[in-house]
Scaffold this active site. Structure first.
Site, mmCIF file in Angstrom:
data_model
loop_
_atom_site.group_PDB
_atom_site.id
_atom_site.type_symbol
_atom_site.label_atom_id
_atom_site.label_comp_id
_atom_site.label_asym_id
_atom_site.label_seq_id
_atom_site.Cartn_x
_atom_site.Cartn_y
_atom_site.Cartn_z
ATOM 1 N N HIS A 155 -0.797 3.373 4.777
ATOM 2 C CA HIS A 155 -1.812 4.177 4.097
ATOM 3 C C HIS A 155 -1.893 5.531 4.788
ATOM 4 O O HIS A 155 -1.745 5.629 6.005
ATOM 5 C CB HIS A 155 -3.176 3.462 4.168
ATOM 6 N N THR A 191 -6.019 2.921 -5.450
ATOM 7 C CA THR A 191 -5.841 1.483 -5.233
ATOM 8 C C THR A 191 -6.725 0.664 -6.168
ATOM 9 O O THR A 191 -6.284 -0.357 -6.710
ATOM 10 C CB THR A 191 -6.151 1.121 -3.775
ATOM 11 N N GLU A 193 0.813 -1.212 0.000
ATOM 12 C CA GLU A 193 0.000 0.000 0.000
ATOM 13 C C GLU A 193 0.852 1.270 0.000
ATOM 14 O O GLU A 193 1.747 1.437 0.817
ATOM 15 C CB GLU A 193 -0.933 0.003 1.225
ATOM 16 N N ASP A 214 1.113 0.019 -5.164
ATOM 17 C CA ASP A 214 -0.096 0.348 -5.928
ATOM 18 C C ASP A 214 -0.124 1.780 -6.454
ATOM 19 O O ASP A 214 -0.606 2.045 -7.538
ATOM 20 C CB ASP A 214 -1.356 0.042 -5.112
#
Length: 687
Positions: free
Chosen positions: A421, A305, A261, A480
């Site tokens: 994140h 994402t 992430e 991502d």
């Protein structure tokens, strides 16, 4: 002097005077936001002129509606319009700060599917000064209530109101004419919302986006089977053949896809205070059995994402506005990796420590052919186990192992991490790494959550080695999308040890990791240029699947004859020779600006046409749901009714299959569980 003040007071006490005042204040705050809150990159006299005046034509049109009404109603209508406009401006300021883009109706439509935990993020994103956009409304209401400005009850002539409407349209068309002359094909060739706002304005962008949204909804209903032919013709010309040195090297192997992430390439081998941020990933990156790509770019837009997943699983681009998974994940037909592999004997499963509805995954994954989706309902939930957008990575990987051990082999398993994140938060007991010292509160903790993710990955790798899964699996890791947006230029400059950051630097900053590891694989650092759109054909060829029939816009990264032009979603591109950002051409090797000669112009035009064509055709596939018309040889369309992601159903199915096939890890090891083989230092689990 006093006579001038009296004249001004008399003018403001007329309806037209109040109209001029409210338009002027609206222009002032919009232009202020353009320069302070957005990075529109206006260059030269024409662009700066248009940026300065573009709020005015639409404001004359919208606020001019109130001139058709009498008395107090006209004043309150102007204030209500100003409030609506201010909310739109405020929402875009906040959204742009995180996503470097403007709100679209696609994003607004899908907000209910992606809003989990957004409250905490918004608290981090919103700045007190953002509320200044509402200041003029408050001031005007006070001036009216205390009669510093008096309401003009005399009627405003309808012909004058109509003249204002005509004037606004004339100015809008004149503005567009100047803008289109400065940037040809502004509304037909660009995929970047920044250009539309820079040239035309925020209101015009909203109108154009509304038209695009309407056009998108019509595209599906009007699509016909023959629409797939241009797509097939294009792919036939542009599909690259596999590298036979690697083709089939992973045939029959399990596949782990680990979604890192918000993880950017610069973190690999990056140090803070002499310490490696990601020692486990660094070791993996440099392993002799790991293929590591150091010129691999994310290609996401507003879907972030979800765009990355769309490209990874389908080799289709995300949409220019909104999220394809949210808007088209449920109804569309796909030819995705899980379906392709399950029809060749693979078990397919996705793991995600968050609610199943996030990005509409619970519906989209069925459309893609995932047999299992292990979401937050499958994991033990305690307040201390989660942070930000879901389960902490160390706990997520450990808890995922109890389902991985039950999967029939070979399997295709995607694990989506979450801790790294935005807003990059960790509790004190999990912080074991120093923050950077850029002075940017958003950027500085980024390396701490990245380090935590690295630790979690290291623990998972140890588990794979202990259980023997590593010997029989191909491990794929990819970032991502960006973790630090382009709005943090001063901090990015410090991270990269540069004095100034150019658009070229920001383009190179969009690199994310892509690694493929397998015992016996001939590894090394591969310098080929590619992006997320290329992942699926690369993996299929490694698995020995020569898939020439399904619709894929990417090309095998290992192919010797592939194009190395990487398309960004906004129409910009990067290649080994040229990087083109916003119309400016850079030398990719050194970042210097190039003024192309005729020969270079021809080469660049060909690249640009290639990018525009593949983005447009990919959009047509999704918006028109064209795959419903196409039945490739060797592929059976997915029936979403075949899948049930409820816990009880999944567990029963896994037990039943393993009883018949005895191919799971537990059956191979002749164990009831592998808990004792998974070691983690997660402090929450020690308690």
């Amino acid at each position: 002097m006093s006579s001038n003040i009296k004249k001004s007071r008399r003018f403001l006490n007329t309806k037209f005077g109040f109209f001029v005042l409210i338009v002027a204040l609206f222009w002032l705050k919009t232009y202020f936001a353009y320069n302070v809150d957005f990075t529109l990159g206006a260059k030269g006299g024409i662009q700066n002129f248009l940026l300065a005046i573009n709020p005015i034509p639409a404001a004359l049109l919208i606020f001019g509606i109130a001139l058709y009404f009498k008395g107090k109603l006209a004043y309150w209508l102007m204030l209500i319009i100003d409030l609506i406009e201010s909310i739109w401006l405020f929402a875009n300021i906040v959204y742009y700060r995180e996503f470097s883009d403007f709100l679209s109706f696609g994003v607004i439509k899908g907000s209910g599917d992606v809003q989990n935990n957004l409250g905490k993020s918004l608290a981090e994103i919103i700045h007190p000064l953002d509320f200044i956009v509402f200041l003029d409304i408050i001031v005007l209401i006070i001036l009216l209530l205390f009669k510093f400005i008096k309401v003009d009850h005399s009627p405003f002539k309808k012909k004058n109101a109509f003249a204002m409407t005509i004037l606004s349209f004339v100015l809008i068309f004149a503005e567009f004419g100047i803008a289109n002359a400065n940037r040809s094909g502004l509304l037909t060739r660009t995929f970047d919302n920044n250009y539309i706002v820079k040239y035309l304005g925020l209101n015009e962008y909203a109108a154009f986006n509304g038209y695009q949204t309407y056009k998108e909804s019509k595209t599906r209903s009007e699509a016909k089977p023959s629409d797939i032919k241009p797509v097939l013709d294009y792919l036939k010309k542009n599909r690259s053949s596999p590298n036979m040195e690697y083709f089939g090297k992973a045939k029959g192997k399990n596949v782990f896809v680990i979604h890192l992430e918000s993880f950017q390439q610069f973190l690999i081998n990056y140090k803070v205070d002499g310490k490696e941020v990601t020692p486990n990933l660094n070791k993996f990156y440099g392993n002799k059995n790991t293929l590591s790509f150091d010129n691999f770019y994310h290609q996401v837009s507003q879907g972030k994402t979800s765009d990355a997943e769309m490209m990874l699983e389908n080799s289709l681009f995300g949409l220019p506005q909104g999220s394809a998974m949210v808007s088209y994940g449920t109804q569309n037909t796909y030819q995705a990796a899980p379906a392709i592999l399950s029809q060749r004997g693979y078990s397919t499963a996705a793991f995600h420590g968050d609610v199943p509805s996030f990005w509409n995954r619970d519906n989209t994954y069925k459309s893609w052919g995932y047999q299992y989706f292990f979401d937050s309902d499958y994991y033990t939930e305690k307040p201390s186990y989660s942070v930000g957008y879901g389960l902490k990575d160390k706990i997520f990987f450990k808890d995922s192992a109890k389902y991985i051990q039950k999967l029939p082999q070979p399997f295709y398993a995607k694990l989506i991490t979450l801790t790294n994140h935005y807003p990059y938060e960790l509790d004190k007991q999990n912080i074991s790494f120093p923050a950077t010292k850029t002075g940017d509160d958003t950027v500085d903790p980024y390396v701490q959550t990245a380090h935590y993710l690295d630790q979690a990955f290291g623990e998972f790798v140890n588990y794979l080695n202990k259980t023997g899964l590593m010997k029989n699996s191909m491990i794929v890791l990819y970032g991502d999308h960006y973790g630090i947006s382009n709005n943090h230029r001063p901090a990015i400059a410090q991270l990269l040890h540069k004095k100034n950051i150019t658009s070229y630097d920001l383009a190179q900053f969009q690199k994310v990791p892509f690694m493929i590891h397998m015992n016996g694989l001939k590894g090394g650092i591969d310098h080929t240029y590619g992006g997320e759109i290329d992942v699926l054909p690369t993996l299929l060829h490694l698995l020995g699947i020569k898939d020439d029939n399904t619709i894929q816009f990417g090309n095998d990264l290992l192919s010797p004859n592939r194009s190395q032009v990487v398309a960004f979603r906004n129409g910009d591109l990067v290649s080994p020779k040229y990087t083109i950002i916003g119309g400016t051409v850079y030398n990719t090797e050194n970042g210097s600006v190039i003024n192309p000669n005729p020969s270079q112009q021809k080469e660049i035009k060909s690249m640009q046409n290639h990018v525009t064509t593949e983005l447009s055709l990919s959009d047509k596939v999704i918006l028109g749901d064209l795959l419903r018309f196409y039945n490739p040889k060797g592929f059976t369309k997915v029936n979403k009714k075949d899948f049930n992601y409820k816990y009880s159903s999944a567990m029963k199915q896994l037990d039943k299959i393993d009883k018949d096939k005895k191919s799971s890890l537990l059956s191979k090891l002749r164990k009831n569980n592998t808990d004792n083989l998974y070691t983690t230092n997660a402090p929450e689990l020690k308690k």
